[in-house]
Design an enzyme around this catalytic site. Structure first.
Site, short mmCIF file in Angstrom:
data_model
loop_
_atom_site.label_atom_id
_atom_site.label_comp_id
_atom_site.label_asym_id
_atom_site.label_seq_id
_atom_site.Cartn_x
_atom_site.Cartn_y
_atom_site.Cartn_z
N GLU B 48 -33.92 0.43 3.81
CA GLU B 48 -34.00 -0.86 4.51
C GLU B 48 -33.64 -2.01 3.57
OE1 GLU B 48 -34.39 -1.12 7.64
OE2 GLU B 48 -35.43 0.70 8.28
N ASN B 52 -30.36 -4.45 3.84
CA ASN B 52 -30.48 -5.91 3.93
C ASN B 52 -29.59 -6.61 2.91
OD1 ASN B 52 -32.25 -6.06 6.05
ND2 ASN B 52 -34.06 -6.55 4.81
N ARG B 106 -28.52 -5.36 15.02
CA ARG B 106 -29.59 -5.19 14.04
C ARG B 106 -30.91 -5.32 14.79
NH1 ARG B 106 -27.88 -2.26 10.93
NH2 ARG B 106 -29.77 -2.60 9.75
#
Lengths: 114, 144
Positions: B48, B52, B106
């Protein structure tokens, strides 16, 4: 990552294998969209049993497809036994859109009893 | 507290490196003999944070992502840094379902996933300078 499609009655089954992350999200999205476009079935089961990894990028793929399926009057369900992937489905609220089952037969029954 | 071991990796912000980063972090952390579930938690949180950095930090331009892992007796600290555009409002960015890129599908769950799979997540960011996300986790004391 790979997705294999099969039909069971009026339901399209999309069976994922490998790892579903941001890198493979677009591939997965396009592959399912193409299949949905030519499919004659309305309901879809996302079989995540073969996934060894999924992060929140997978949520985007599933929720995005769910939106298109439900627009066309179809229903969707998920098969998943991996506790980590299930946790991601839970915290992101996907379970409110699509029920999750351990087995294909349970998902099939649920889709067609409602 | 001094770490018992430490490693630092630098890699390009290519999406193919998401898998590399989470596998490398998990391989290093496995020295502490975490459970399979704990290791999966680390893999997910690292994935994650790196995603990002690629999507939001560098907005799909190529930059360098740095990952530092520090191992302590029964815990790990993983720092993931980009020199990208930074976050204007960290509190907003960390809210569940908030995403600045809904058109890319997203889910807005990245930070929420990091927070629920790790014990603590710290975010430092400066617009125009970049972002550092630090993930902390203590492993169960029983060794396998």
């Amino acid at each position: 990552m790979e997705i294999r499609f099969s039909n069971r009655g009026s339901t399209l089954i999309a069976a994922f294998s490998g790892e579903l992350d941001h890198h493979f999200a677009e591939y997965a999205r396009n592959k399912i969209e193409r299949e949905l476009f030519k499919a004659t079935t309305r309901d879809v089961i996302f079989d995540l049993t073969g996934l060894s990894f999924m992060d929140s990028s997978g949520i985007g793929v599933l929720v995005g497809r769910y939106a298109n399926i439900s627009k066309l009057g179809g229903k969707a369900a998920i098969i998943c036994r991996n506790s980590r992937i299930r946790k991601i489905l839970e915290i992101s609220g996907v379970l409110k859109l699509m029920p999750v089952y351990d087995e294909l037969d349970d998902a099939m029954r649920a889709l067609h009893s409602a | 507290m001094q770490p018992v071991n430490e490693m630092k990796l630098e890699f390009l912000s290519k999406s193919s490196n998401e898998a590399f980063a989470r596998v490398a972090a998990a391989a290093f952390v496995s020295q502490l003999d975490p459970t399979i579930e704990e290791l999966a938690d680390v893999r997910t949180a690292v994935s994650e944070a790196v995603t990002n950095a690629i999507i939001h930090g560098y907005e799909n331009e190529i930059g360098i992502i740095t990952m530092v892992c520090r191992l302590y007796d029964r815990s790990v600290e993983i720092e993931i840094t980009d020199k990208g555009k930074g976050i204007e409002d960290i509190e907003l960015a960390m809210q569940p379902l908030y995403t600045s890129k809904p058109e890319m599908e997203r889910s807005g769950m990245g930070f929420t996933v990091m927070e629920s799979f790790m014990d603590r997540v710290k975010v430092r960011s400066k617009p125009g300078e970049g972002t550092t996300v630090t993930l902390f986790k203590t492993f169960s004391s029983e060794k396998k």
